[in-house]
Motif scaffolding. Structure first.
Motif, PDB file in Angstrom:
ATOM      1  N   ASP A 107     -53.012 -22.389  -4.534  1.00 40.60           N
ATOM      2  CA  ASP A 107     -53.402 -23.698  -5.066  1.00 40.60           C
ATOM      3  C   ASP A 107     -53.094 -24.873  -4.137  1.00 40.60           C
ATOM      4  O   ASP A 107     -52.966 -26.007  -4.586  1.00 40.60           O
ATOM      5  N   GLU A 108     -52.972 -24.627  -2.850  1.00 34.10           N
ATOM      6  CA  GLU A 108     -52.777 -25.687  -1.853  1.00 34.10           C
ATOM      7  C   GLU A 108     -53.832 -25.528  -0.770  1.00 34.10           C
ATOM      8  O   GLU A 108     -54.191 -24.412  -0.404  1.00 34.10           O
ATOM      9  N   LYS A 109     -54.301 -26.639  -0.244  1.00 33.86           N
ATOM     10  CA  LYS A 109     -55.286 -26.606   0.831  1.00 33.86           C
ATOM     11  C   LYS A 109     -54.574 -26.703   2.172  1.00 33.86           C
ATOM     12  O   LYS A 109     -53.691 -27.536   2.363  1.00 33.86           O
ATOM     13  N   PHE A 110     -54.974 -25.834   3.102  1.00 30.50           N
ATOM     14  CA  PHE A 110     -54.385 -25.786   4.436  1.00 30.50           C
ATOM     15  C   PHE A 110     -55.486 -25.821   5.484  1.00 30.50           C
ATOM     16  O   PHE A 110     -56.633 -25.488   5.212  1.00 30.50           O
ATOM     17  N   TYR A 111     -55.106 -26.204   6.675  1.00 31.56           N
ATOM     18  CA  TYR A 111     -56.015 -26.231   7.821  1.00 31.56           C
ATOM     19  C   TYR A 111     -55.399 -25.402   8.942  1.00 31.56           C
ATOM     20  O   TYR A 111     -54.185 -25.293   9.042  1.00 31.56           O
ATOM     21  N   GLY A 112     -56.263 -24.846   9.764  1.00 36.59           N
ATOM     22  CA  GLY A 112     -55.776 -24.066  10.892  1.00 36.59           C
ATOM     23  C   GLY A 112     -56.919 -23.658  11.793  1.00 36.59           C
ATOM     24  O   GLY A 112     -58.053 -24.116  11.643  1.00 36.59           O
ATOM     25  N   TRP A 113     -56.609 -22.783  12.734  1.00 32.44           N
ATOM     26  CA  TRP A 113     -57.642 -22.271  13.630  1.00 32.44           C
ATOM     27  C   TRP A 113     -57.571 -20.753  13.656  1.00 32.44           C
ATOM     28  O   TRP A 113     -56.519 -20.157  13.454  1.00 32.44           O
ATOM     29  N   ILE A 114     -58.709 -20.136  13.879  1.00 28.72           N
ATOM     30  CA  ILE A 114     -58.830 -18.677  13.831  1.00 28.72           C
ATOM     31  C   ILE A 114     -58.327 -18.082  15.142  1.00 28.72           C
ATOM     32  O   ILE A 114     -58.832 -18.387  16.210  1.00 28.72           O
ATOM     33  N   GLU A 115     -57.321 -17.215  15.026  1.00 24.88           N
ATOM     34  CA  GLU A 115     -56.810 -16.496  16.201  1.00 24.88           C
ATOM     35  C   GLU A 115     -57.587 -15.214  16.434  1.00 24.88           C
ATOM     36  O   GLU A 115     -57.854 -14.838  17.565  1.00 24.88           O
ATOM     37  N   LYS A 116     -57.906 -14.516  15.326  1.00 28.80           N
ATOM     38  CA  LYS A 116     -58.591 -13.238  15.440  1.00 28.80           C
ATOM     39  C   LYS A 116     -59.466 -13.029  14.219  1.00 28.80           C
ATOM     40  O   LYS A 116     -59.110 -13.430  13.121  1.00 28.80           O
ATOM     41  N   GLU A 117     -60.601 -12.391  14.435  1.00 29.48           N
ATOM     42  CA  GLU A 117     -61.524 -12.111  13.343  1.00 29.48           C
ATOM     43  C   GLU A 117     -61.525 -10.612  13.060  1.00 29.48           C
ATOM     44  O   GLU A 117     -61.607  -9.793  13.973  1.00 29.48           O
ATOM     45  N   TYR A 118     -61.406 -10.269  11.791  1.00 29.49           N
ATOM     46  CA  TYR A 118     -61.496  -8.892  11.343  1.00 29.49           C
ATOM     47  C   TYR A 118     -62.785  -8.745  10.544  1.00 29.49           C
ATOM     48  O   TYR A 118     -63.528  -9.717  10.376  1.00 29.49           O
ATOM     49  N   GLN A 119     -63.042  -7.573  10.003  1.00 28.96           N
ATOM     50  CA  GLN A 119     -64.287  -7.337   9.291  1.00 28.96           C
ATOM     51  C   GLN A 119     -64.454  -8.270   8.098  1.00 28.96           C
ATOM     52  O   GLN A 119     -65.516  -8.863   7.919  1.00 28.96           O
ATOM     53  N   ASN A 120     -63.429  -8.416   7.277  1.00 33.40           N
ATOM     54  CA  ASN A 120     -63.543  -9.240   6.069  1.00 33.40           C
ATOM     55  C   ASN A 120     -62.528 -10.373   6.000  1.00 33.40           C
ATOM     56  O   ASN A 120     -62.379 -11.007   4.957  1.00 33.40           O
ATOM     57  N   SER A 121     -61.808 -10.620   7.082  1.00 33.73           N
ATOM     58  CA  SER A 121     -60.758 -11.639   7.041  1.00 33.73           C
ATOM     59  C   SER A 121     -60.536 -12.249   8.417  1.00 33.73           C
ATOM     60  O   SER A 121     -61.086 -11.791   9.410  1.00 33.73           O
ATOM     61  N   PHE A 122     -59.717 -13.301   8.424  1.00 30.95           N
ATOM     62  CA  PHE A 122     -59.332 -13.972   9.664  1.00 30.95           C
ATOM     63  C   PHE A 122     -57.815 -14.013   9.755  1.00 30.95           C
ATOM     64  O   PHE A 122     -57.135 -14.148   8.737  1.00 30.95           O
ATOM     65  N   LEU A 123     -57.295 -13.948  10.965  1.00 31.87           N
ATOM     66  CA  LEU A 123     -55.897 -14.274  11.227  1.00 31.87           C
ATOM     67  C   LEU A 123     -55.905 -15.746  11.607  1.00 31.87           C
ATOM     68  O   LEU A 123     -56.522 -16.144  12.596  1.00 31.87           O
ATOM     69  N   ILE A 124     -55.227 -16.566  10.791  1.00 28.99           N
ATOM     70  CA  ILE A 124     -55.276 -18.010  10.974  1.00 28.99           C
ATOM     71  C   ILE A 124     -53.907 -18.541  11.379  1.00 28.99           C
ATOM     72  O   ILE A 124     -52.895 -18.197  10.765  1.00 28.99           O
TER      73      ILE A 124
END
Length: 57
Positions: free
Chosen positions: A13-30
């Motif tokens: 329930d909190e909004k966060f910002y970031g950048w994508i380090e790695k992309e997986y099939q259905n998710s991101f490492l942020i």
């Protein structure tokens, strides 16, 4: 993903910002740029989030 992309996402329930380090099939490492205390201490400012809840900026 060739270059880092900025994203926003809602987690616990909190909004966060970031950048994508790695992309997986259905998710991101942020890498979160504005972490709360829990993200900073427990997750070291990095978290895996579903692509469904991420919004590219």
């Amino acid at each position: 993903m060739k270059q880092p992309s900025n994203v926003s996402f809602i987690w616990q329930d909190e909004k966060f910002y970031g950048w994508i380090e790695k992309e997986y099939q259905n998710s991101f490492l942020i890498n979160v740029t504005d972490p709360n205390e829990e993200l900073e201490t427990k997750y070291a400012k990095r978290i895996i989030i579903s692509k469904k809840v991420c919004e590219l900026l």
